[in-house]
Design a protein around this motif. Structure first.
Motif, PDB file in Angstrom:
ATOM      1  N   LYS A 241       1.238  -1.435  -0.078  1.00  0.00           N
ATOM      2  CA  LYS A 241      -0.101   0.350  -0.485  1.00  0.00           C
ATOM      3  C   LYS A 241       0.992   0.950   0.197  1.00  0.00           C
TER       4      LYS A 241
ATOM      5  N   ARG B 195       2.498   1.612  -3.327  1.00  0.00           N
ATOM      6  CA  ARG B 195       1.632   2.520  -4.085  1.00  0.00           C
ATOM      7  C   ARG B 195       1.019   4.264  -3.855  1.00  0.00           C
ATOM      8  N   ASP B 196       1.227   3.947  -2.803  1.00  0.00           N
ATOM      9  CA  ASP B 196       0.617   5.410  -2.856  1.00  0.00           C
ATOM     10  C   ASP B 196       2.242   6.375  -2.732  1.00  0.00           C
TER      11      ASP B 196
ATOM     12  N   THR C  14       1.833   6.731  -6.323  1.00  0.00           N
ATOM     13  CA  THR C  14       0.293   7.994  -7.296  1.00  0.00           C
ATOM     14  C   THR C  14       0.616   8.906  -6.717  1.00  0.00           C
TER      15      THR C  14
ATOM     16  N   ALA D 252       3.168  10.359  -9.255  1.00  0.00           N
ATOM     17  CA  ALA D 252       2.729  10.803 -10.103  1.00  0.00           C
ATOM     18  C   ALA D 252       1.525  11.945 -10.767  1.00  0.00           C
ATOM     19  N   ALA D 253       0.857  11.899  -9.438  1.00  0.00           N
ATOM     20  CA  ALA D 253       0.426  12.950  -9.658  1.00  0.00           C
ATOM     21  C   ALA D 253       0.613  14.139  -9.007  1.00  0.00           C
TER      22      ALA D 253
ATOM     23  N   THR E  71       8.384  13.758  -2.677  1.00  0.00           N
ATOM     24  CA  THR E  71       7.481  14.041  -4.115  1.00  0.00           C
ATOM     25  C   THR E  71       8.346  14.934  -4.093  1.00  0.00           C
TER      26      THR E  71
END
Length: 330
Positions: free
Chosen positions: A11, A14-15, A18, A21-22, A163
């Motif tokens: 999880k 994947r988070d 995500t 990418a966002a 990020t």
């Protein structure tokens, strides 16, 4: 790993992907209006740079800055990394008025950068800033500011640069790609700056540097017996033998694959002449072509050997996949 721990690990992974990418999608969408103008200005400044591109940052931004500098350098734009703390103790002498200084700081308030940037500006060098804070001190000093702000870090604590560093790295790549296109940078230019790797060897090495020499190439007159051809093939261990006509030009090729196909039809090869067993007009290649072209020809025609000839069709040598592997071209 127990199921609960495994599920949490997946999880979080994947988070992370995500979230990052966002953030990249958001940054791409910001390249409208003023942000678009800023990127175009930054590329123009880099393109018109008569000196070097100097990239700087500290901490995690410093690691990203090193990579961006390396990407610029490998795509035709001379660049190097300078540590802002070292710059304030003498290394700033490496920056000249003809350079473009690219500063990375997520906060835009990094003390070490703010200490040297005014001096950089006074030398006459142009300043491009990549920050996550458009109203920061560094952004205001920049000739071109690129907004790399993100909504949140992928770190569950929203603390570790994750990020934000991905966004800065991606923006650096965007600059490098736009710049290489503006410079007309071609594949041949990339090859010259990467001679040591497999890519460089494949795209810079010629067939003449990889092939077996004339003496090393299995060869025999087309009038010879099949048995003599097998002896020559075995002695020179290349999995094939080139047949030559009376003028010593390539007439055909006989491979171990041809031998297997013959034996599938009959184990009795008595009376079979070499001329009837060969593959006539084999694939040939001149020695001046690149090894990459030899690989493409082999892949296209699904063959393992190529005969190297001169323009008149005379045998010069041969090469096979093993030679290309040995030369680390593949």
């Amino acid at each position: 790993m127990i199921a609960k721990t495994r599920d949490r690990t997946l999880k979080l992974a994947r988070d992370t992907l995500t979230i990052e990418a966002a953030a990249l999608h958001t940054m791409r969408d910001r390249l409208e209006g003023a942000d678009a103008d800023a990127l175009v200005l930054a590329v123009d400044l880099l393109h018109s740079c008569k000196g070097r591109i100097v990239v700087s940052g500290i901490g995690k931004s410093g690691h990203i800055a090193r990579k961006i500098a390396a990407t610029f350098a490998s795509t035709g734009s001379p660049a190097f990394f300078v540590h802002p703390a070292e710059a304030s103790h003498g290394d700033l002498g490496m920056v000249t008025r003809d350079d473009v200084f690219v500063a990375l700081s997520n906060s835009g308030e990094t003390d070490e950068l703010l200490t040297i940037v005014p001096i950089v500006k006074r030398t006459g060098a142009k300043l491009i800033a990549l920050t996550g804070a458009p109203n920061s001190s560094l952004a205001k000093l920049a000739d071109a500011h690129l907004d790399t702000s993100v909504e949140k870090e992928a770190c569950p604590l929203n603390l570790a640069p994750t990020t934000s560093t991905t966004a800065a790295l991606a923006m650096g790549d965007a600059l490098a790609v736009a710049l290489l296109d503006a410079r007309g940078f071609q594949a041949e230019d990339f090859q010259r700056s990467h001679p040591g790797g497999r890519l460089g060897r494949k795209q810079l090495m010629h067939v003449s540097e990889v092939m077996r020499s004339f003496d090393e190439t299995p060869k025999i007159a087309i009038s010879a017996s099949l048995q003599d051809a097998l002896i020559e093939m075995t002695a020179k261990r290349m999995g094939m033998v080139v047949t030559l006509d009376k003028a010593n030009k390539v007439a055909g090729i006989f491979t171990d694959g041809d031998l297997r196909r013959l034996l599938e039809k009959s184990t009795n090869l008595d009376g079979l002449t070499l001329e009837k067993a060969i593959t006539a007009a084999p694939r040939t290649i001149p020695p001046e072509l690149l090894a990459e072209e030899a690989i493409e020809m082999m892949e296209k025609h699904r063959i393992n050997h190529l005969v190297v000839t001169d323009p008149a069709g005379a045998l010069l040598g041969a090469l096979n996949l093993h030679d290309l592997f040995a030369a680390k071209v593949i």
